[in-house]
Motif scaffolding. Structure first.
Motif, PDB file in Angstrom:
ATOM      1  N   LEU B  94       0.839  -1.200   0.000  1.00 46.88           N
ATOM      2  CA  LEU B  94       0.000   0.000   0.000  1.00 46.88           C
ATOM      3  C   LEU B  94       0.880   1.258   0.000  1.00 46.88           C
ATOM      4  O   LEU B  94       2.002   1.243   0.471  1.00 46.88           O
ATOM      5  CB  LEU B  94      -0.911   0.013   1.222  1.00 46.88           C
ATOM      6  N   ASP B  98      -2.482   5.805   1.717  1.00 48.96           N
ATOM      7  CA  ASP B  98      -3.441   4.778   2.142  1.00 48.96           C
ATOM      8  C   ASP B  98      -3.112   4.324   3.555  1.00 48.96           C
ATOM      9  O   ASP B  98      -3.997   4.194   4.405  1.00 48.96           O
ATOM     10  CB  ASP B  98      -3.379   3.585   1.191  1.00 48.96           C
ATOM     11  N   ARG B 101      -4.141   6.811   6.038  1.00 47.64           N
ATOM     12  CA  ARG B 101      -5.582   6.808   6.258  1.00 47.64           C
ATOM     13  C   ARG B 101      -5.969   5.630   7.161  1.00 47.64           C
ATOM     14  O   ARG B 101      -6.734   5.773   8.107  1.00 47.64           O
ATOM     15  CB  ARG B 101      -6.326   6.725   4.927  1.00 47.64           C
TER      16      ARG B 101
END
Lengths: 110, 284
Positions: B94, B98, B101
């Motif tokens: 990732l 991302d 988050r």
């Protein structure tokens, strides 16, 4: 025969050695693999077409991998890495499909 | 999809290897409809075979080695990538934003859960302390009620003490004698007592004339039996002191028997009058 042997040997080595992918390489490895696959499919098609050229294959292989990784790297620097890697995968996927279709026409004549 | 490719790879080359051997007659017919790739082969089958063979023979070892190395690298990278993807390290591929988050979400959830835990903890503490407090209060109240009940004579009591029998054959024992006995017993630490069948409480009165004595209005007759709970030794000593109860009753022509006992039962009960004027004060 050499490419097939190389592929098989590489897969076996990868499975046996189980190396850990270094962190900096992790975003680029999948893209590089897809790009190389595109080159291999292209080479296979060219060979079936009878226009295979070792030099072209080597250069296209290397440049595919480098360009794909470079595009993703640039995307990462610009903050659109995820989108650009998707774009690269889509484009290479389309090319692989095109090559696979040509190979299929040769092999199955359909 | 990519996972199938390597599987297809080894399969296809077999067909490919068979193919060049006898493709010359077939290729033209098959590739005629296909636009570009077929045309050169169809145009000149023998020629097509010629260059290919020549090329293969003439393939220089450097190119062959490069191809081998590249394909080997590809296979290696492919296997490694499949392995990495397969190990479930989903987060490793990732991107930073991302991950940030996801981390934010997890942080928020952690905060929420922490708050919940603190909430529940404090509620648990409240409930536990409430429980303990009310239980302790209840026990204390019950104890106090029992103590007051014994003092007031509203509950039966038992314990060590003595039974004192006062005989008055001549009918000369006075109110003061019986009252003295009660006071002396109280002074010696009697906790509760009864005279014949009348419980002695705080407001107990002994009235009447010698020979017709009344305790709280109830007539009692000789012999008067005191049942007293307290330290038997102390009570007996207090009764027997010179000039004390036993002496005085003896002077009135009576006699006193004192029996110490480890278990005296005081089971006569008093009715408590509801106070008419007094009410509980505010101060604790």
């Amino acid at each position: 025969m050499i490419p097939i042997l190389g592929l098989a040997l590489g897969i076996v080595l990868g499975l046996v050695l189980e190396p850990t992918v270094p962190l900096w390489l992790q975003p680029y490895l999948p893209i590089a693999v897809v790009a190389a696959l595109d080159a291999v499919f292209g080479g296979f098609r060219a060979r079936l077409d009878g226009i295979f050229d070792a030099k072209v294959f080597v250069i296209s292989f290397v440049s595919n991998v480098v360009v794909a990784a470079l595009v993703v790297f640039l995307g990462d620097q610009l903050g659109v890495g995820a989108q650009l890697s998707t774009a690269v995968v889509v484009v290479l996927g389309i090319r692989i499909f095109g090559n696979a279709a040509a190979i299929r026409r040769h092999v199955f004549r359909a | 999809m990519t996972g199938q490719r390597p599987g297809a790879g080894p399969g296809e080359p077999v067909a490919g290897d068979v193919h060049p051997g006898d493709d010359a007659p077939d290729l033209p017919a098959a590739d005629a409809p296909a636009a570009d790739p077929g045309t050169p082969a169809a145009a000149d089958p023998p020629a097509a075979e010629g260059p290919r063979a020549r090329r293969r023979r003439g393939r220089d070892p450097l190119a062959a080695a490069l191809i081998g190395v590249l394909t080997l690298l590809l296979g290696f990278a492919f296997a490694v990538q499949v392995r990495t993807t397969g190990t479930g390290e989903d987060y490793s591929t990732l991107r930073e934003e991302d991950l940030v988050r996801i981390l934010d979400t997890l942080d928020a959830r952690e905060d929420r859960l922490r708050e919940e835990i603190a909430d529940q903890r404090s509620r648990l503490r409240d409930l536990a302390s409430d429980d303990g407090r009310s239980e302790a209060a209840l026990a204390e109240t019950r104890e106090r009620a029992e103590a007051l009940g014994i003092l007031n004579g509203t509950v039966a009591a038992q314990g060590p003490g003595l039974v004192m029998t006062v005989r008055d054959p001549e009918g000369r024992v006075r109110v003061a004698d019986l009252l003295d006995a009660v006071q002396e017993l109280r002074g010696a630490g009697a906790e509760t007592m009864q005279i014949d069948d009348v419980r002695v409480g705080v407001s107990t009165a002994i009235t009447g004339e010698p020979g017709q004595l009344r305790v709280d209005g109830v007539e009692v007759e000789s012999p008067y039996e005191y049942r007293v709970i307290g330290s038997p030794q102390d009570l007996a000593t207090a009764m027997a002191i010179p000039g004390g109860v036993v002496d005085r009753i003896g002077r009135q022509g009576g006699s006193v028997d004192i029996v110490q006992s480890p278990a005296v039962v005081v089971d006569a009960l008093r009715q408590l009058d509801r106070p008419q004027y007094a009410a509980p004060g505010d101060g604790d």
